[in-house]
Design an enzyme around this catalytic site. Structure first.
Site, PDB file in Angstrom:
ATOM      1  N   ASP A  14       0.836  -1.197   0.000  1.00  0.00           N
ATOM      2  CA  ASP A  14       0.000   0.000   0.000  1.00  0.00           C
ATOM      3  C   ASP A  14       0.874   1.252   0.000  1.00  0.00           C
ATOM      4  O   ASP A  14       1.972   1.236   0.559  1.00  0.00           O
ATOM      5  CB  ASP A  14      -0.899  -0.038   1.247  1.00  0.00           C
ATOM      6  CG  ASP A  14      -2.079   0.900   1.128  1.00  0.00           C
ATOM      7  OD1 ASP A  14      -2.285   1.492   0.048  1.00  0.00           O
ATOM      8  OD2 ASP A  14      -2.800   1.052   2.129  1.00  0.00           O
ATOM      9  N   HIS A  31       2.821   3.209  -9.022  1.00  0.00           N
ATOM     10  CA  HIS A  31       2.599   1.792  -9.358  1.00  0.00           C
ATOM     11  C   HIS A  31       3.808   1.228 -10.112  1.00  0.00           C
ATOM     12  O   HIS A  31       4.203   0.081  -9.893  1.00  0.00           O
ATOM     13  CB  HIS A  31       1.330   1.622 -10.194  1.00  0.00           C
ATOM     14  CG  HIS A  31       0.083   2.039  -9.470  1.00  0.00           C
ATOM     15  ND1 HIS A  31      -0.154   1.722  -8.156  1.00  0.00           N
ATOM     16  CD2 HIS A  31      -0.991   2.768  -9.874  1.00  0.00           C
ATOM     17  CE1 HIS A  31      -1.332   2.228  -7.785  1.00  0.00           C
ATOM     18  NE2 HIS A  31      -1.854   2.860  -8.806  1.00  0.00           N
ATOM     19  N   LEU A 126      10.652 -20.733  -4.611  1.00  0.00           N
ATOM     20  CA  LEU A 126       9.608 -19.893  -3.995  1.00  0.00           C
ATOM     21  C   LEU A 126       8.342 -19.967  -4.834  1.00  0.00           C
ATOM     22  O   LEU A 126       8.419 -20.006  -6.056  1.00  0.00           O
ATOM     23  CB  LEU A 126      10.079 -18.422  -3.965  1.00  0.00           C
ATOM     24  CG  LEU A 126       9.089 -17.415  -3.381  1.00  0.00           C
ATOM     25  CD1 LEU A 126       9.089 -17.483  -1.849  1.00  0.00           C
ATOM     26  CD2 LEU A 126       9.412 -15.986  -3.824  1.00  0.00           C
TER      27      LEU A 126
HETATM   28  C1  FPP Z   1      -1.666   0.378  -3.327  1.00  0.00           C
HETATM   29  O1  FPP Z   1      -1.262   1.687  -3.547  1.00  0.00           O
HETATM   30  C2  FPP Z   1      -1.312  -0.539  -4.360  1.00  0.00           C
HETATM   31  C3  FPP Z   1      -2.145  -1.152  -5.273  1.00  0.00           C
HETATM   32  C4  FPP Z   1      -3.449  -0.688  -5.720  1.00  0.00           C
HETATM   33  C5  FPP Z   1      -1.817  -2.400  -5.887  1.00  0.00           C
HETATM   34  C6  FPP Z   1      -0.384  -2.824  -5.835  1.00  0.00           C
HETATM   35  C7  FPP Z   1       0.218  -2.629  -7.166  1.00  0.00           C
HETATM   36  C8  FPP Z   1       1.550  -2.612  -7.358  1.00  0.00           C
HETATM   37  C9  FPP Z   1       2.535  -2.847  -6.277  1.00  0.00           C
HETATM   38  C10 FPP Z   1       2.104  -2.327  -8.700  1.00  0.00           C
HETATM   39  C11 FPP Z   1       1.834  -3.372  -9.699  1.00  0.00           C
HETATM   40  C12 FPP Z   1       2.067  -4.737  -9.225  1.00  0.00           C
HETATM   41  C13 FPP Z   1       2.544  -5.712 -10.002  1.00  0.00           C
HETATM   42  C14 FPP Z   1       2.661  -7.086  -9.464  1.00  0.00           C
HETATM   43  C15 FPP Z   1       2.964  -5.450 -11.363  1.00  0.00           C
HETATM   44  P1  FPP Z   1      -2.390   2.783  -3.565  1.00  0.00           P
HETATM   45  O2  FPP Z   1      -2.596   3.195  -4.974  1.00  0.00           O
HETATM   46  O3  FPP Z   1      -3.604   2.297  -2.849  1.00  0.00           O
HETATM   47  O4  FPP Z   1      -1.668   3.913  -2.744  1.00  0.00           O
HETATM   48  P2  FPP Z   1      -2.358   5.044  -1.875  1.00  0.00           P
HETATM   49  O5  FPP Z   1      -3.084   4.343  -0.756  1.00  0.00           O
HETATM   50  O6  FPP Z   1      -1.201   5.854  -1.397  1.00  0.00           O
HETATM   51  O7  FPP Z   1      -3.282   5.808  -2.779  1.00  0.00           O
END
Ligand code: FPP
Length: 227
Positions: A14, A31, A126
């Site tokens: 997150d 992202h 893994l």
């Molecule tokens: C949370 O950050 C993250 C996500 C919505 C999904 C996780 C995605 C990634 C780590 C990138 C892509 C993953 C792969 C495997 C290619 P947020 O957008 O909710 O952050 P915020 O809470 O600060 O808005």
């Protein structure tokens, strides 16, 4: 006292959006950086002596509510990322698996997921499980329905076996970015797991912080309800 052994690690990644905002960038930049961190953490886990499974929350059933452009970006990123990742999976002995309602994704992305699972199925250092369009309550309801359809008695064992993740209970869950929530992630599998919340935003998370968290986990006393 014996050290705890970490076999199954789960992470709620997150803070990508906030990381980008802090830098005056668009959320999608967060992202992109987050995806690089997924690779570093996966390789760390593949080379760790006891970790067998790493489950990552990559896209929840609630994430469809985000702006259309951000959802589209995440879908494309995932497809591109899986394509590029294959070499690294093979080199590092990583078996890729996906859980969640995959049918809502484009047929191209579904094919990419299935092909990557197939190509990496014999890797054994893994297992990396990406939770994609995943929601835990829905996973549990599906497991109960499948067990009933097979005329199974409903028990903890039968529900556990019909889940999409019958791999093992989770030993440690980490959530980044300072939020103290489980957000419908692996509710069944987290029953006895240790929880760790770090204020670090996911794009800033490093193998060395993970190392410290694991040392902390190994020193904790786990009683599983006993004394
Ligand atoms: C949370 O950050 C993250 C996500 C919505 C999904 C996780 C995605 C990634 C780590 C990138 C892509 C993953 C792969 C495997 C290619 P947020 O957008 O909710 O952050 P915020 O809470 O600060 O808005």
């Amino acid at each position: 006292m014996n050290k705890n052994t970490l076999q199954h690690l789960a992470i709620i990644m997150d803070g990508n959006g906030r990381w980008a905002k802090e830098r005056g960038e668009k959320r999608v930049k967060g992202h992109e950086k987050g995806a690089e961190v997924v690779r570093e953490i996966t390789n760390y886990c593949a080379n760790h002596p006891t970790i067998e499974t790493l489950t990552l929350y990559a896209f929840s059933t609630e994430n469809w509510k985000r702006p259309k452009l951000e959802v589209e970006f995440l879908m494309q990123l995932l497809d591109k990322w899986l394509k590029n990742e294959l070499e690294s999976y093979q080199k590092n002995g990583v078996r890729f698996q996906a859980i969640g309602e995959l049918s809502r994704f484009s047929s191209k992305l579904q094919k990419r997921i299935v092909d990557t699972q197939e190509a990496t199925k014999d890797n054994s250092k893994l297992t990396q499980i990406l939770a994609l369009n995943y929601g835990s309550r829905s996973e549990i309801v599906g497991a109960v329905n499948r067990a009933l359809k097979d005329n199974q008695e409903i028990t903890e064992q039968s529900i556990g076996a019909y889940l999409q993740t019958p791999y093992s209970d989770i030993d440690l869950l980490i959530r980044t970015s300072g939020e103290l929530r489980i957000s419908n992630f692996l509710l069944w599998q987290l029953s006895y797991s240790e929880l760790y919340f770090t204020p670090t935003l996911w794009p800033d998370f490093t193998p060395s912080e993970l190392d410290e968290i694991i040392a902390h986990f190994e020193a904790r006393e786990r009683r599983f309800g006993g004394v």
